[in-house]
Design an enzyme around this catalytic site. Structure first.
Site, PDB file in Angstrom:
ATOM      1  N   ARG A 129      -6.679  -4.543 -10.602  1.00  0.00           N
ATOM      2  CA  ARG A 129      -6.562  -4.498 -12.076  1.00  0.00           C
ATOM      3  C   ARG A 129      -7.689  -3.673 -12.696  1.00  0.00           C
ATOM      4  O   ARG A 129      -8.248  -4.023 -13.733  1.00  0.00           O
ATOM      5  CB  ARG A 129      -6.567  -5.906 -12.693  1.00  0.00           C
ATOM      6  CG  ARG A 129      -5.482  -6.807 -12.215  1.00  0.00           C
ATOM      7  CD  ARG A 129      -4.098  -6.334 -12.664  1.00  0.00           C
ATOM      8  NE  ARG A 129      -3.099  -7.272 -12.234  1.00  0.00           N
ATOM      9  CZ  ARG A 129      -2.528  -7.246 -11.023  1.00  0.00           C
ATOM     10  NH1 ARG A 129      -2.837  -6.306 -10.157  1.00  0.00           N
ATOM     11  NH2 ARG A 129      -1.625  -8.142 -10.696  1.00  0.00           N
ATOM     12  N   SER A 150      -1.022 -12.561 -17.667  1.00  0.00           N
ATOM     13  CA  SER A 150      -2.243 -13.222 -17.177  1.00  0.00           C
ATOM     14  C   SER A 150      -3.403 -12.844 -18.089  1.00  0.00           C
ATOM     15  O   SER A 150      -3.672 -11.654 -18.280  1.00  0.00           O
ATOM     16  CB  SER A 150      -2.585 -12.734 -15.767  1.00  0.00           C
ATOM     17  OG  SER A 150      -1.492 -12.964 -14.924  1.00  0.00           O
ATOM     18  N   GLU A 187      -8.399 -10.009 -18.361  1.00  0.00           N
ATOM     19  CA  GLU A 187      -7.626  -8.834 -17.941  1.00  0.00           C
ATOM     20  C   GLU A 187      -7.149  -8.101 -19.210  1.00  0.00           C
ATOM     21  O   GLU A 187      -6.985  -6.886 -19.221  1.00  0.00           O
ATOM     22  CB  GLU A 187      -6.422  -9.341 -17.128  1.00  0.00           C
ATOM     23  CG  GLU A 187      -5.569  -8.258 -16.547  1.00  0.00           C
ATOM     24  CD  GLU A 187      -4.367  -8.831 -15.782  1.00  0.00           C
ATOM     25  OE1 GLU A 187      -4.537  -9.670 -14.874  1.00  0.00           O
ATOM     26  OE2 GLU A 187      -3.245  -8.421 -16.113  1.00  0.00           O
TER      27      GLU A 187
END
Ligand SMILES: Cc1cc2nc3c(=O)[nH]c(=O)nc-3n(C[C@H](O)[C@H](O)[C@H](O)COP(=O)(O)OP(=O)(O)OC[C@H]3O[C@@H](n4cnc5c(N)ncnc54)[C@H](O)[C@@H]3O)c2cc1C
Length: 337
Positions: free
Chosen positions: A160, A236, A332
């Site tokens: 990520r 998320s 994130e």
């Protein structure tokens, strides 16, 4: 290029936050990129708005990326090289690839957002990451005022993560992305993710096609994640932390059931969802916000949530996880403040 004044951004972010902007610049062609960023410097770029929390109100100007189009650049026996406009809807591109029987991105089915945002956090799901199929990224550099191409090794992809979240953050605009996709006769589907193989086994599908893998991923995702059109969210909220093995051994003493995925001999990845659930957040609701029951890593907007409420919950979760496990959760989602 279209410019609209004083626009609500509620429809342009999957959290459904009611922030407004002074100018909404809709970018529909590559030819307008330079002009748009000259006229509206310092604009916030929004693609699908599915990985962003708009915590500033109002935002001065927003550039909404709607540069679309899929083009086959070259083809040989084994596969094709494709260029895709950065504002193209990601899942539409996956559907196109699957319909052409081209393999490589079917495990990334149903991820919301645009193609151009994919390399920014190296989108990933079910054992595949965008970096696995990337040929190059075309990037309009604000400082140099020109387009340049970045090869995968120049993108510094991680979990990520990429150069676009670090050194090149806010330094330019991803205008086009080039992919290498493989023809089905030369392609082996990626079944490295246990949840996916279990699902296919239950259907008695032993050698799945590209389409069957895509359909399975879509079904699993629909059963686990809230539909952002009904319950605002940005997927998320936190990354899965990578921690030192010694800390993990300490956690195991109190929580023998703690799950983990090895990274190397010194590091393991621990699911953020487990940490959050163990701190008691699964399914909680505080006013307009909460943690989704089926997946506590997803912070949801139960309607009319203010960005401050989401940030308070984010801080509360981070503090509890830090207190209990000594682990710092890193968001994130990009927070615009
Ligand atoms: C229900 C749900 C499920 C999700 N599942 C996954 C998943 O499985 N895996 C995963 O990796 N992610 C997942 N996500 C997160 C998100 O979908 C991805 O990160 C997606 O790539 C974001 O695309 P976007 O166009 O919506 O980006 P935005 O939210 O519009 O933008 C994200 C950031 O990138 C910047 N940006 C966007 N486009 C450009 C551009 N062209 N040039 C420069 N900067 C740009 C923005 O300014 C912002 O900082 C999920 C989100 C939701 C809501």
């Amino acid at each position: 290029m279209q410019v609209n004044k004083n626009v609500s951004l509620q429809a342009y972010n999957t959290f459904g936050i009611k922030t407004a902007c002074g100018e909404l610049v809709i970018l529909e062609s590559k030819a307008d990129i330079e002009k748009a960023f000259d006229l509206f410097p310092q604009s916030i770029i929004i693609g699908g708005g599915s990985n962003i929390l708009l915590a500033k109100n109002p935002i001065h100007s927003v550039i909404l990326n709607r540069i679309t189009g899929i083009k086959i650049i070259s083809e040989n026996d084994k596969g094709v090289q494709v260029s895709v406009g950065s504002g193209h809807n990601w899942h539409e591109f996956v559907r196109w690839a699957v319909s052409q029987n081209l393999g490589g991105i079917e495990n990334l089915s149903l991820i919301p957002g645009t193609v151009g945002a994919g390399p920014i956090q190296n989108i990933g799901a079910y054992g595949t990451e965008i970096k696995d199929v990337l040929e190059k990224v075309e990037f309009y550099d604000f400082e140099k005022r020109k387009f340049r191409s970045l090869l995968p090794e120049q993108c510094h992809f991680g979990y990520r993560d990429s150069v676009f979240k670090n050194h090149l953050k806010n330094k330019g605009f991803i205008s086009q992305v080039f992919f290498n996709l493989t023809k089905s006769s030369y392609y082996e589907v990626n079944l490295s993710y246990k949840g996916l193989t279990d699902y296919l086994n239950n259907l008695n599908i032993k050698s799945p096609t590209i389409t069957e893998v895509s359909n399975a991923v879509i079904s699993i995702r629909q059963s686990k994640l809230p539909d952002w059109k009904e319950l605002g969210n940005a997927g998320s909220f936190f990354k899965n932390p990578e921690i030192n093995i010694d800390l993990f051994k300490k956690i195991k003493q109190s929580y023998p059931e703690a799950p983990s995925y090895p990274i190397d001999s010194k590091t393991i990845k621990i699911p953020a969802a487990w940490l959050i659930e163990t701190c008691g957040f699964k399914g909680v609701q505080y006013g307009n916000v909460g943690c989704y029951l089926n997946q506590p890593l997803v912070i949801v907007n139960y309607g009319n949530a203010l960005p401050a409420e989401i940030i308070d919950l984010k801080n509360h979760i981070q503090n509890q996880v830090l207190d209990k496990f000594g682990i710092e959760l890193v968001p994130e989602v990009t927070i615009v403040q």
